[in-house]
Enzyme design. Structure first.
Site: not given
Ligand SMILES: [Zn+2]
Lengths: 132, 382
Positions: B83, B204-205, B326, B330
């Site tokens: 990421c 969670c994103s 978020k 992402h």
């Protein structure tokens, strides 16, 4: 899982084979070629301690495909007697019984089942020590 | 080493872009950046991407993107650090311009996650395949274990974690490129589906398609292209064990700490000089740990700091004015570049309703895996 990879990992998954740095005494699991603590490249083979305690844990409720039929299941970071930390499932208990600091011991279990024709994959899981 | 400036940037809207391919979105973001900079050519290109191979079955995307952007035969390489791929691509471009090797460099980031791949599995490849993934741990699971350890040691609460999501959704509501442009309440976070205890779906994103791009050139030439060139004051990266269990302290992100310390040293300034930061909030707990490692708040106090509103748009140190991973979304390999796009817009005073007033110095922090890679950039207007 490719057969060569599975076979290669058997010493760690089935027999908990680790290595101990001859220079600083750090136990490494899995074994490495270079000690991350002191840089030494000389080791002796040791068996991993099979008792430890829970450092942290979670309950997996959304899992990858090959674990989907096991949800919910507990995964923990466990610190073993020799200072080695591993990631493993905690089984044979309800998720509510799992707590940080609780003693566990390693047992040999089936870990995952790959697809319809895939091989059964075995290895270590943890059970709470209080269960005997 | 030459000083380096960012003279243009662009991004696609983030979200479920079902009618566009990975090449479409990369080219769209790149064309926007090229137009923004007003350059007539590019010397070299770096493409941040985590795993097009798993998400869309396409590797070799450096050359593919150069071809479809119409800039072949310039050299182009895909950069991968899970990421943190986007941030690491920017670092590669920065090094290339700073070294004098090239003058005009395009840095892009792209990820296409909604093409039907097993996203949980693809993301899990950023952790240790043999000793974490084998045992059934997922990405939310790893961050959940960090969250539980942080709560246990420092007394961080579920509500404090939820506040990160609430704040970032509030900012995202002001960002026309964000995947989620709506506010949420603490109760909604707490009551959403449990993914990996103690993290719920709204901790969670999301899964996102998107691309972002920036154009770099030597600072000495930047005025030719940009009214407000943004100088790259620092670029620093660091690594740690891939496996969470092999780190000394589960609640610490050493790679973030080291990359931040080195960046502050390079820029010759400290966290108190930062006007805003875009940080890697892939999960709510990540933002809390990261702001602690960056030195915005003492270790262990990140939850309380967030709850008091210090990280809000009008707080002491606005964190993730874009909405963060978020709410903005992402698309993993694009995230590091998109963070830079936000900071550049903020420093130019073009961030619209989410503008941080008088912003002169901004920071981006982009993370790979459960913290095994971190890259920090500090940007400033000269
Ligand atoms: Zn040693």
């Amino acid at each position: 899982m490719p057969v060569p990879r599975y076979k290669r990992e058997i010493p760690q998954r089935y027999r908990l084979e680790a290595s101990k740095c001859k220079s600083c005494g750090k136990v490494l699991f899995p074994p490495r070629l270079v000690c991350p603590k002191c840089g030494s490249r000389e080791f002796e083979g040791v068996r991993l301690s099979d008792g430890g305690k829970i450092v942290t844990f979670t309950v997996i409720r959304v899992a990858p495909e090959q674990f989907a039929d096991q949800t919910p299941y507990v995964v923990a970071v466990v610190e073993l007697g020799d200072g080695v930390r591993i990631t493993a499932q905690v089984v044979d208990c309800r998720p509510e019984e799992v707590e940080i600091g609780k003693p566990v011991r390693l047992v040999f279990r089936k870990i995952q089942e790959e697809g319809k024709t895939g091989i059964l994959c075995y290895g270590y899981k943890c059970v709470l020590s209080s269960l005997g | 080493m030459r000083d380096v400036a960012i003279i243009g940037c662009g991004m696609t809207k983030f979200g479920e872009l079902w009618d566009k391919s990975i090449r479409d979105i990369f080219v769209e973001a790149s064309l926007k950046a090229i137009a923004d900079a007003g350059v007539d050519h590019i010397d070299s290109m770096w493409v941040g991407n985590m795993t097009a191979g798993l998400f869309v079955g396409q590797e070799h995307i450096g050359a593919l993107m150069a071809d479809y952007l119409g800039v072949a035969p310039i050299p182009t390489v895909r950069v991968e650090s899970a990421c943190a791929s986007g941030g690491m691509a920017l670092r590669a471009g920065f090094i290339e311009v700073a070294s004098g090797m090239s003058d005009i460099v395009l840095v892009g980031g792209v990820e296409k996650m909604w093409d039907g791949a097993d996203v949980t599995y693809a993301l899990s490849t950023a952790s240790d395949q043999e000793y974490e993934v084998y045992h059934g741990v997922t990405f939310p699971g790893l961050y959940a274990m960090i969250a539980r350890a942080h709560m246990h040691r420092y007394g961080t609460t579920r509500e404090q974690l939820a506040q990160v999501a609430v704040k970032n959704h509030k900012n995202g509501a002001l960002n026309p490129n964000a995947q989620f442009q709506r506010e949420i309440k603490v109760e909604a976070v707490l009551n959403s589906t449990m993914v990996a205890d103690p993290l719920t779906l709204l901790d969670c994103s999301p899964v996102t398609d998107g691309a972002a791009a920036a154009i770099l050139c030597p600072l000495a030439a930047a005025k030719r292209y940009a009214d407000v060139p943004v100088r790259i004051l620092a670029s620093a990266a660091a690594t740690d064990s891939l496996a969470l269990h092999q780190r000394g302290d589960i609640t610490s992100l050493r790679a973030v700490k080291v990359s931040a310390e080195n960046a502050f040293k390079q820029a010759n300034l400290g966290p108190e000089r930062i006007d805003l930061a875009e940080v890697h909030d892939c999960f709510t707990i990540a933002e809390i740990c990261v702001i602690e490692e960056l030195g915005f708040v003492e270790k262990g106090k990140g939850g309380e700091f967030t709850e008091k509103g210090y990280t809000a748009l009008d707080g002491k140190i606005p964190i993730n004015p874009s909405g963060g991973l978020k709410a903005k979304g992402h698309p993993v390999g694009a995230t590091g570049v998109a963070q830079v796009v936000e900071v550049v817009e903020q420093l130019r005073g073009q961030a619209g309703k989410r503008q941080v007033k008088g912003a002169k110095v901004g920071l981006t922090q982009n993370m790979g895996g459960s913290g095994a890679s971190s890259v920090v950039h500090i940007l400033g207007v000269v």
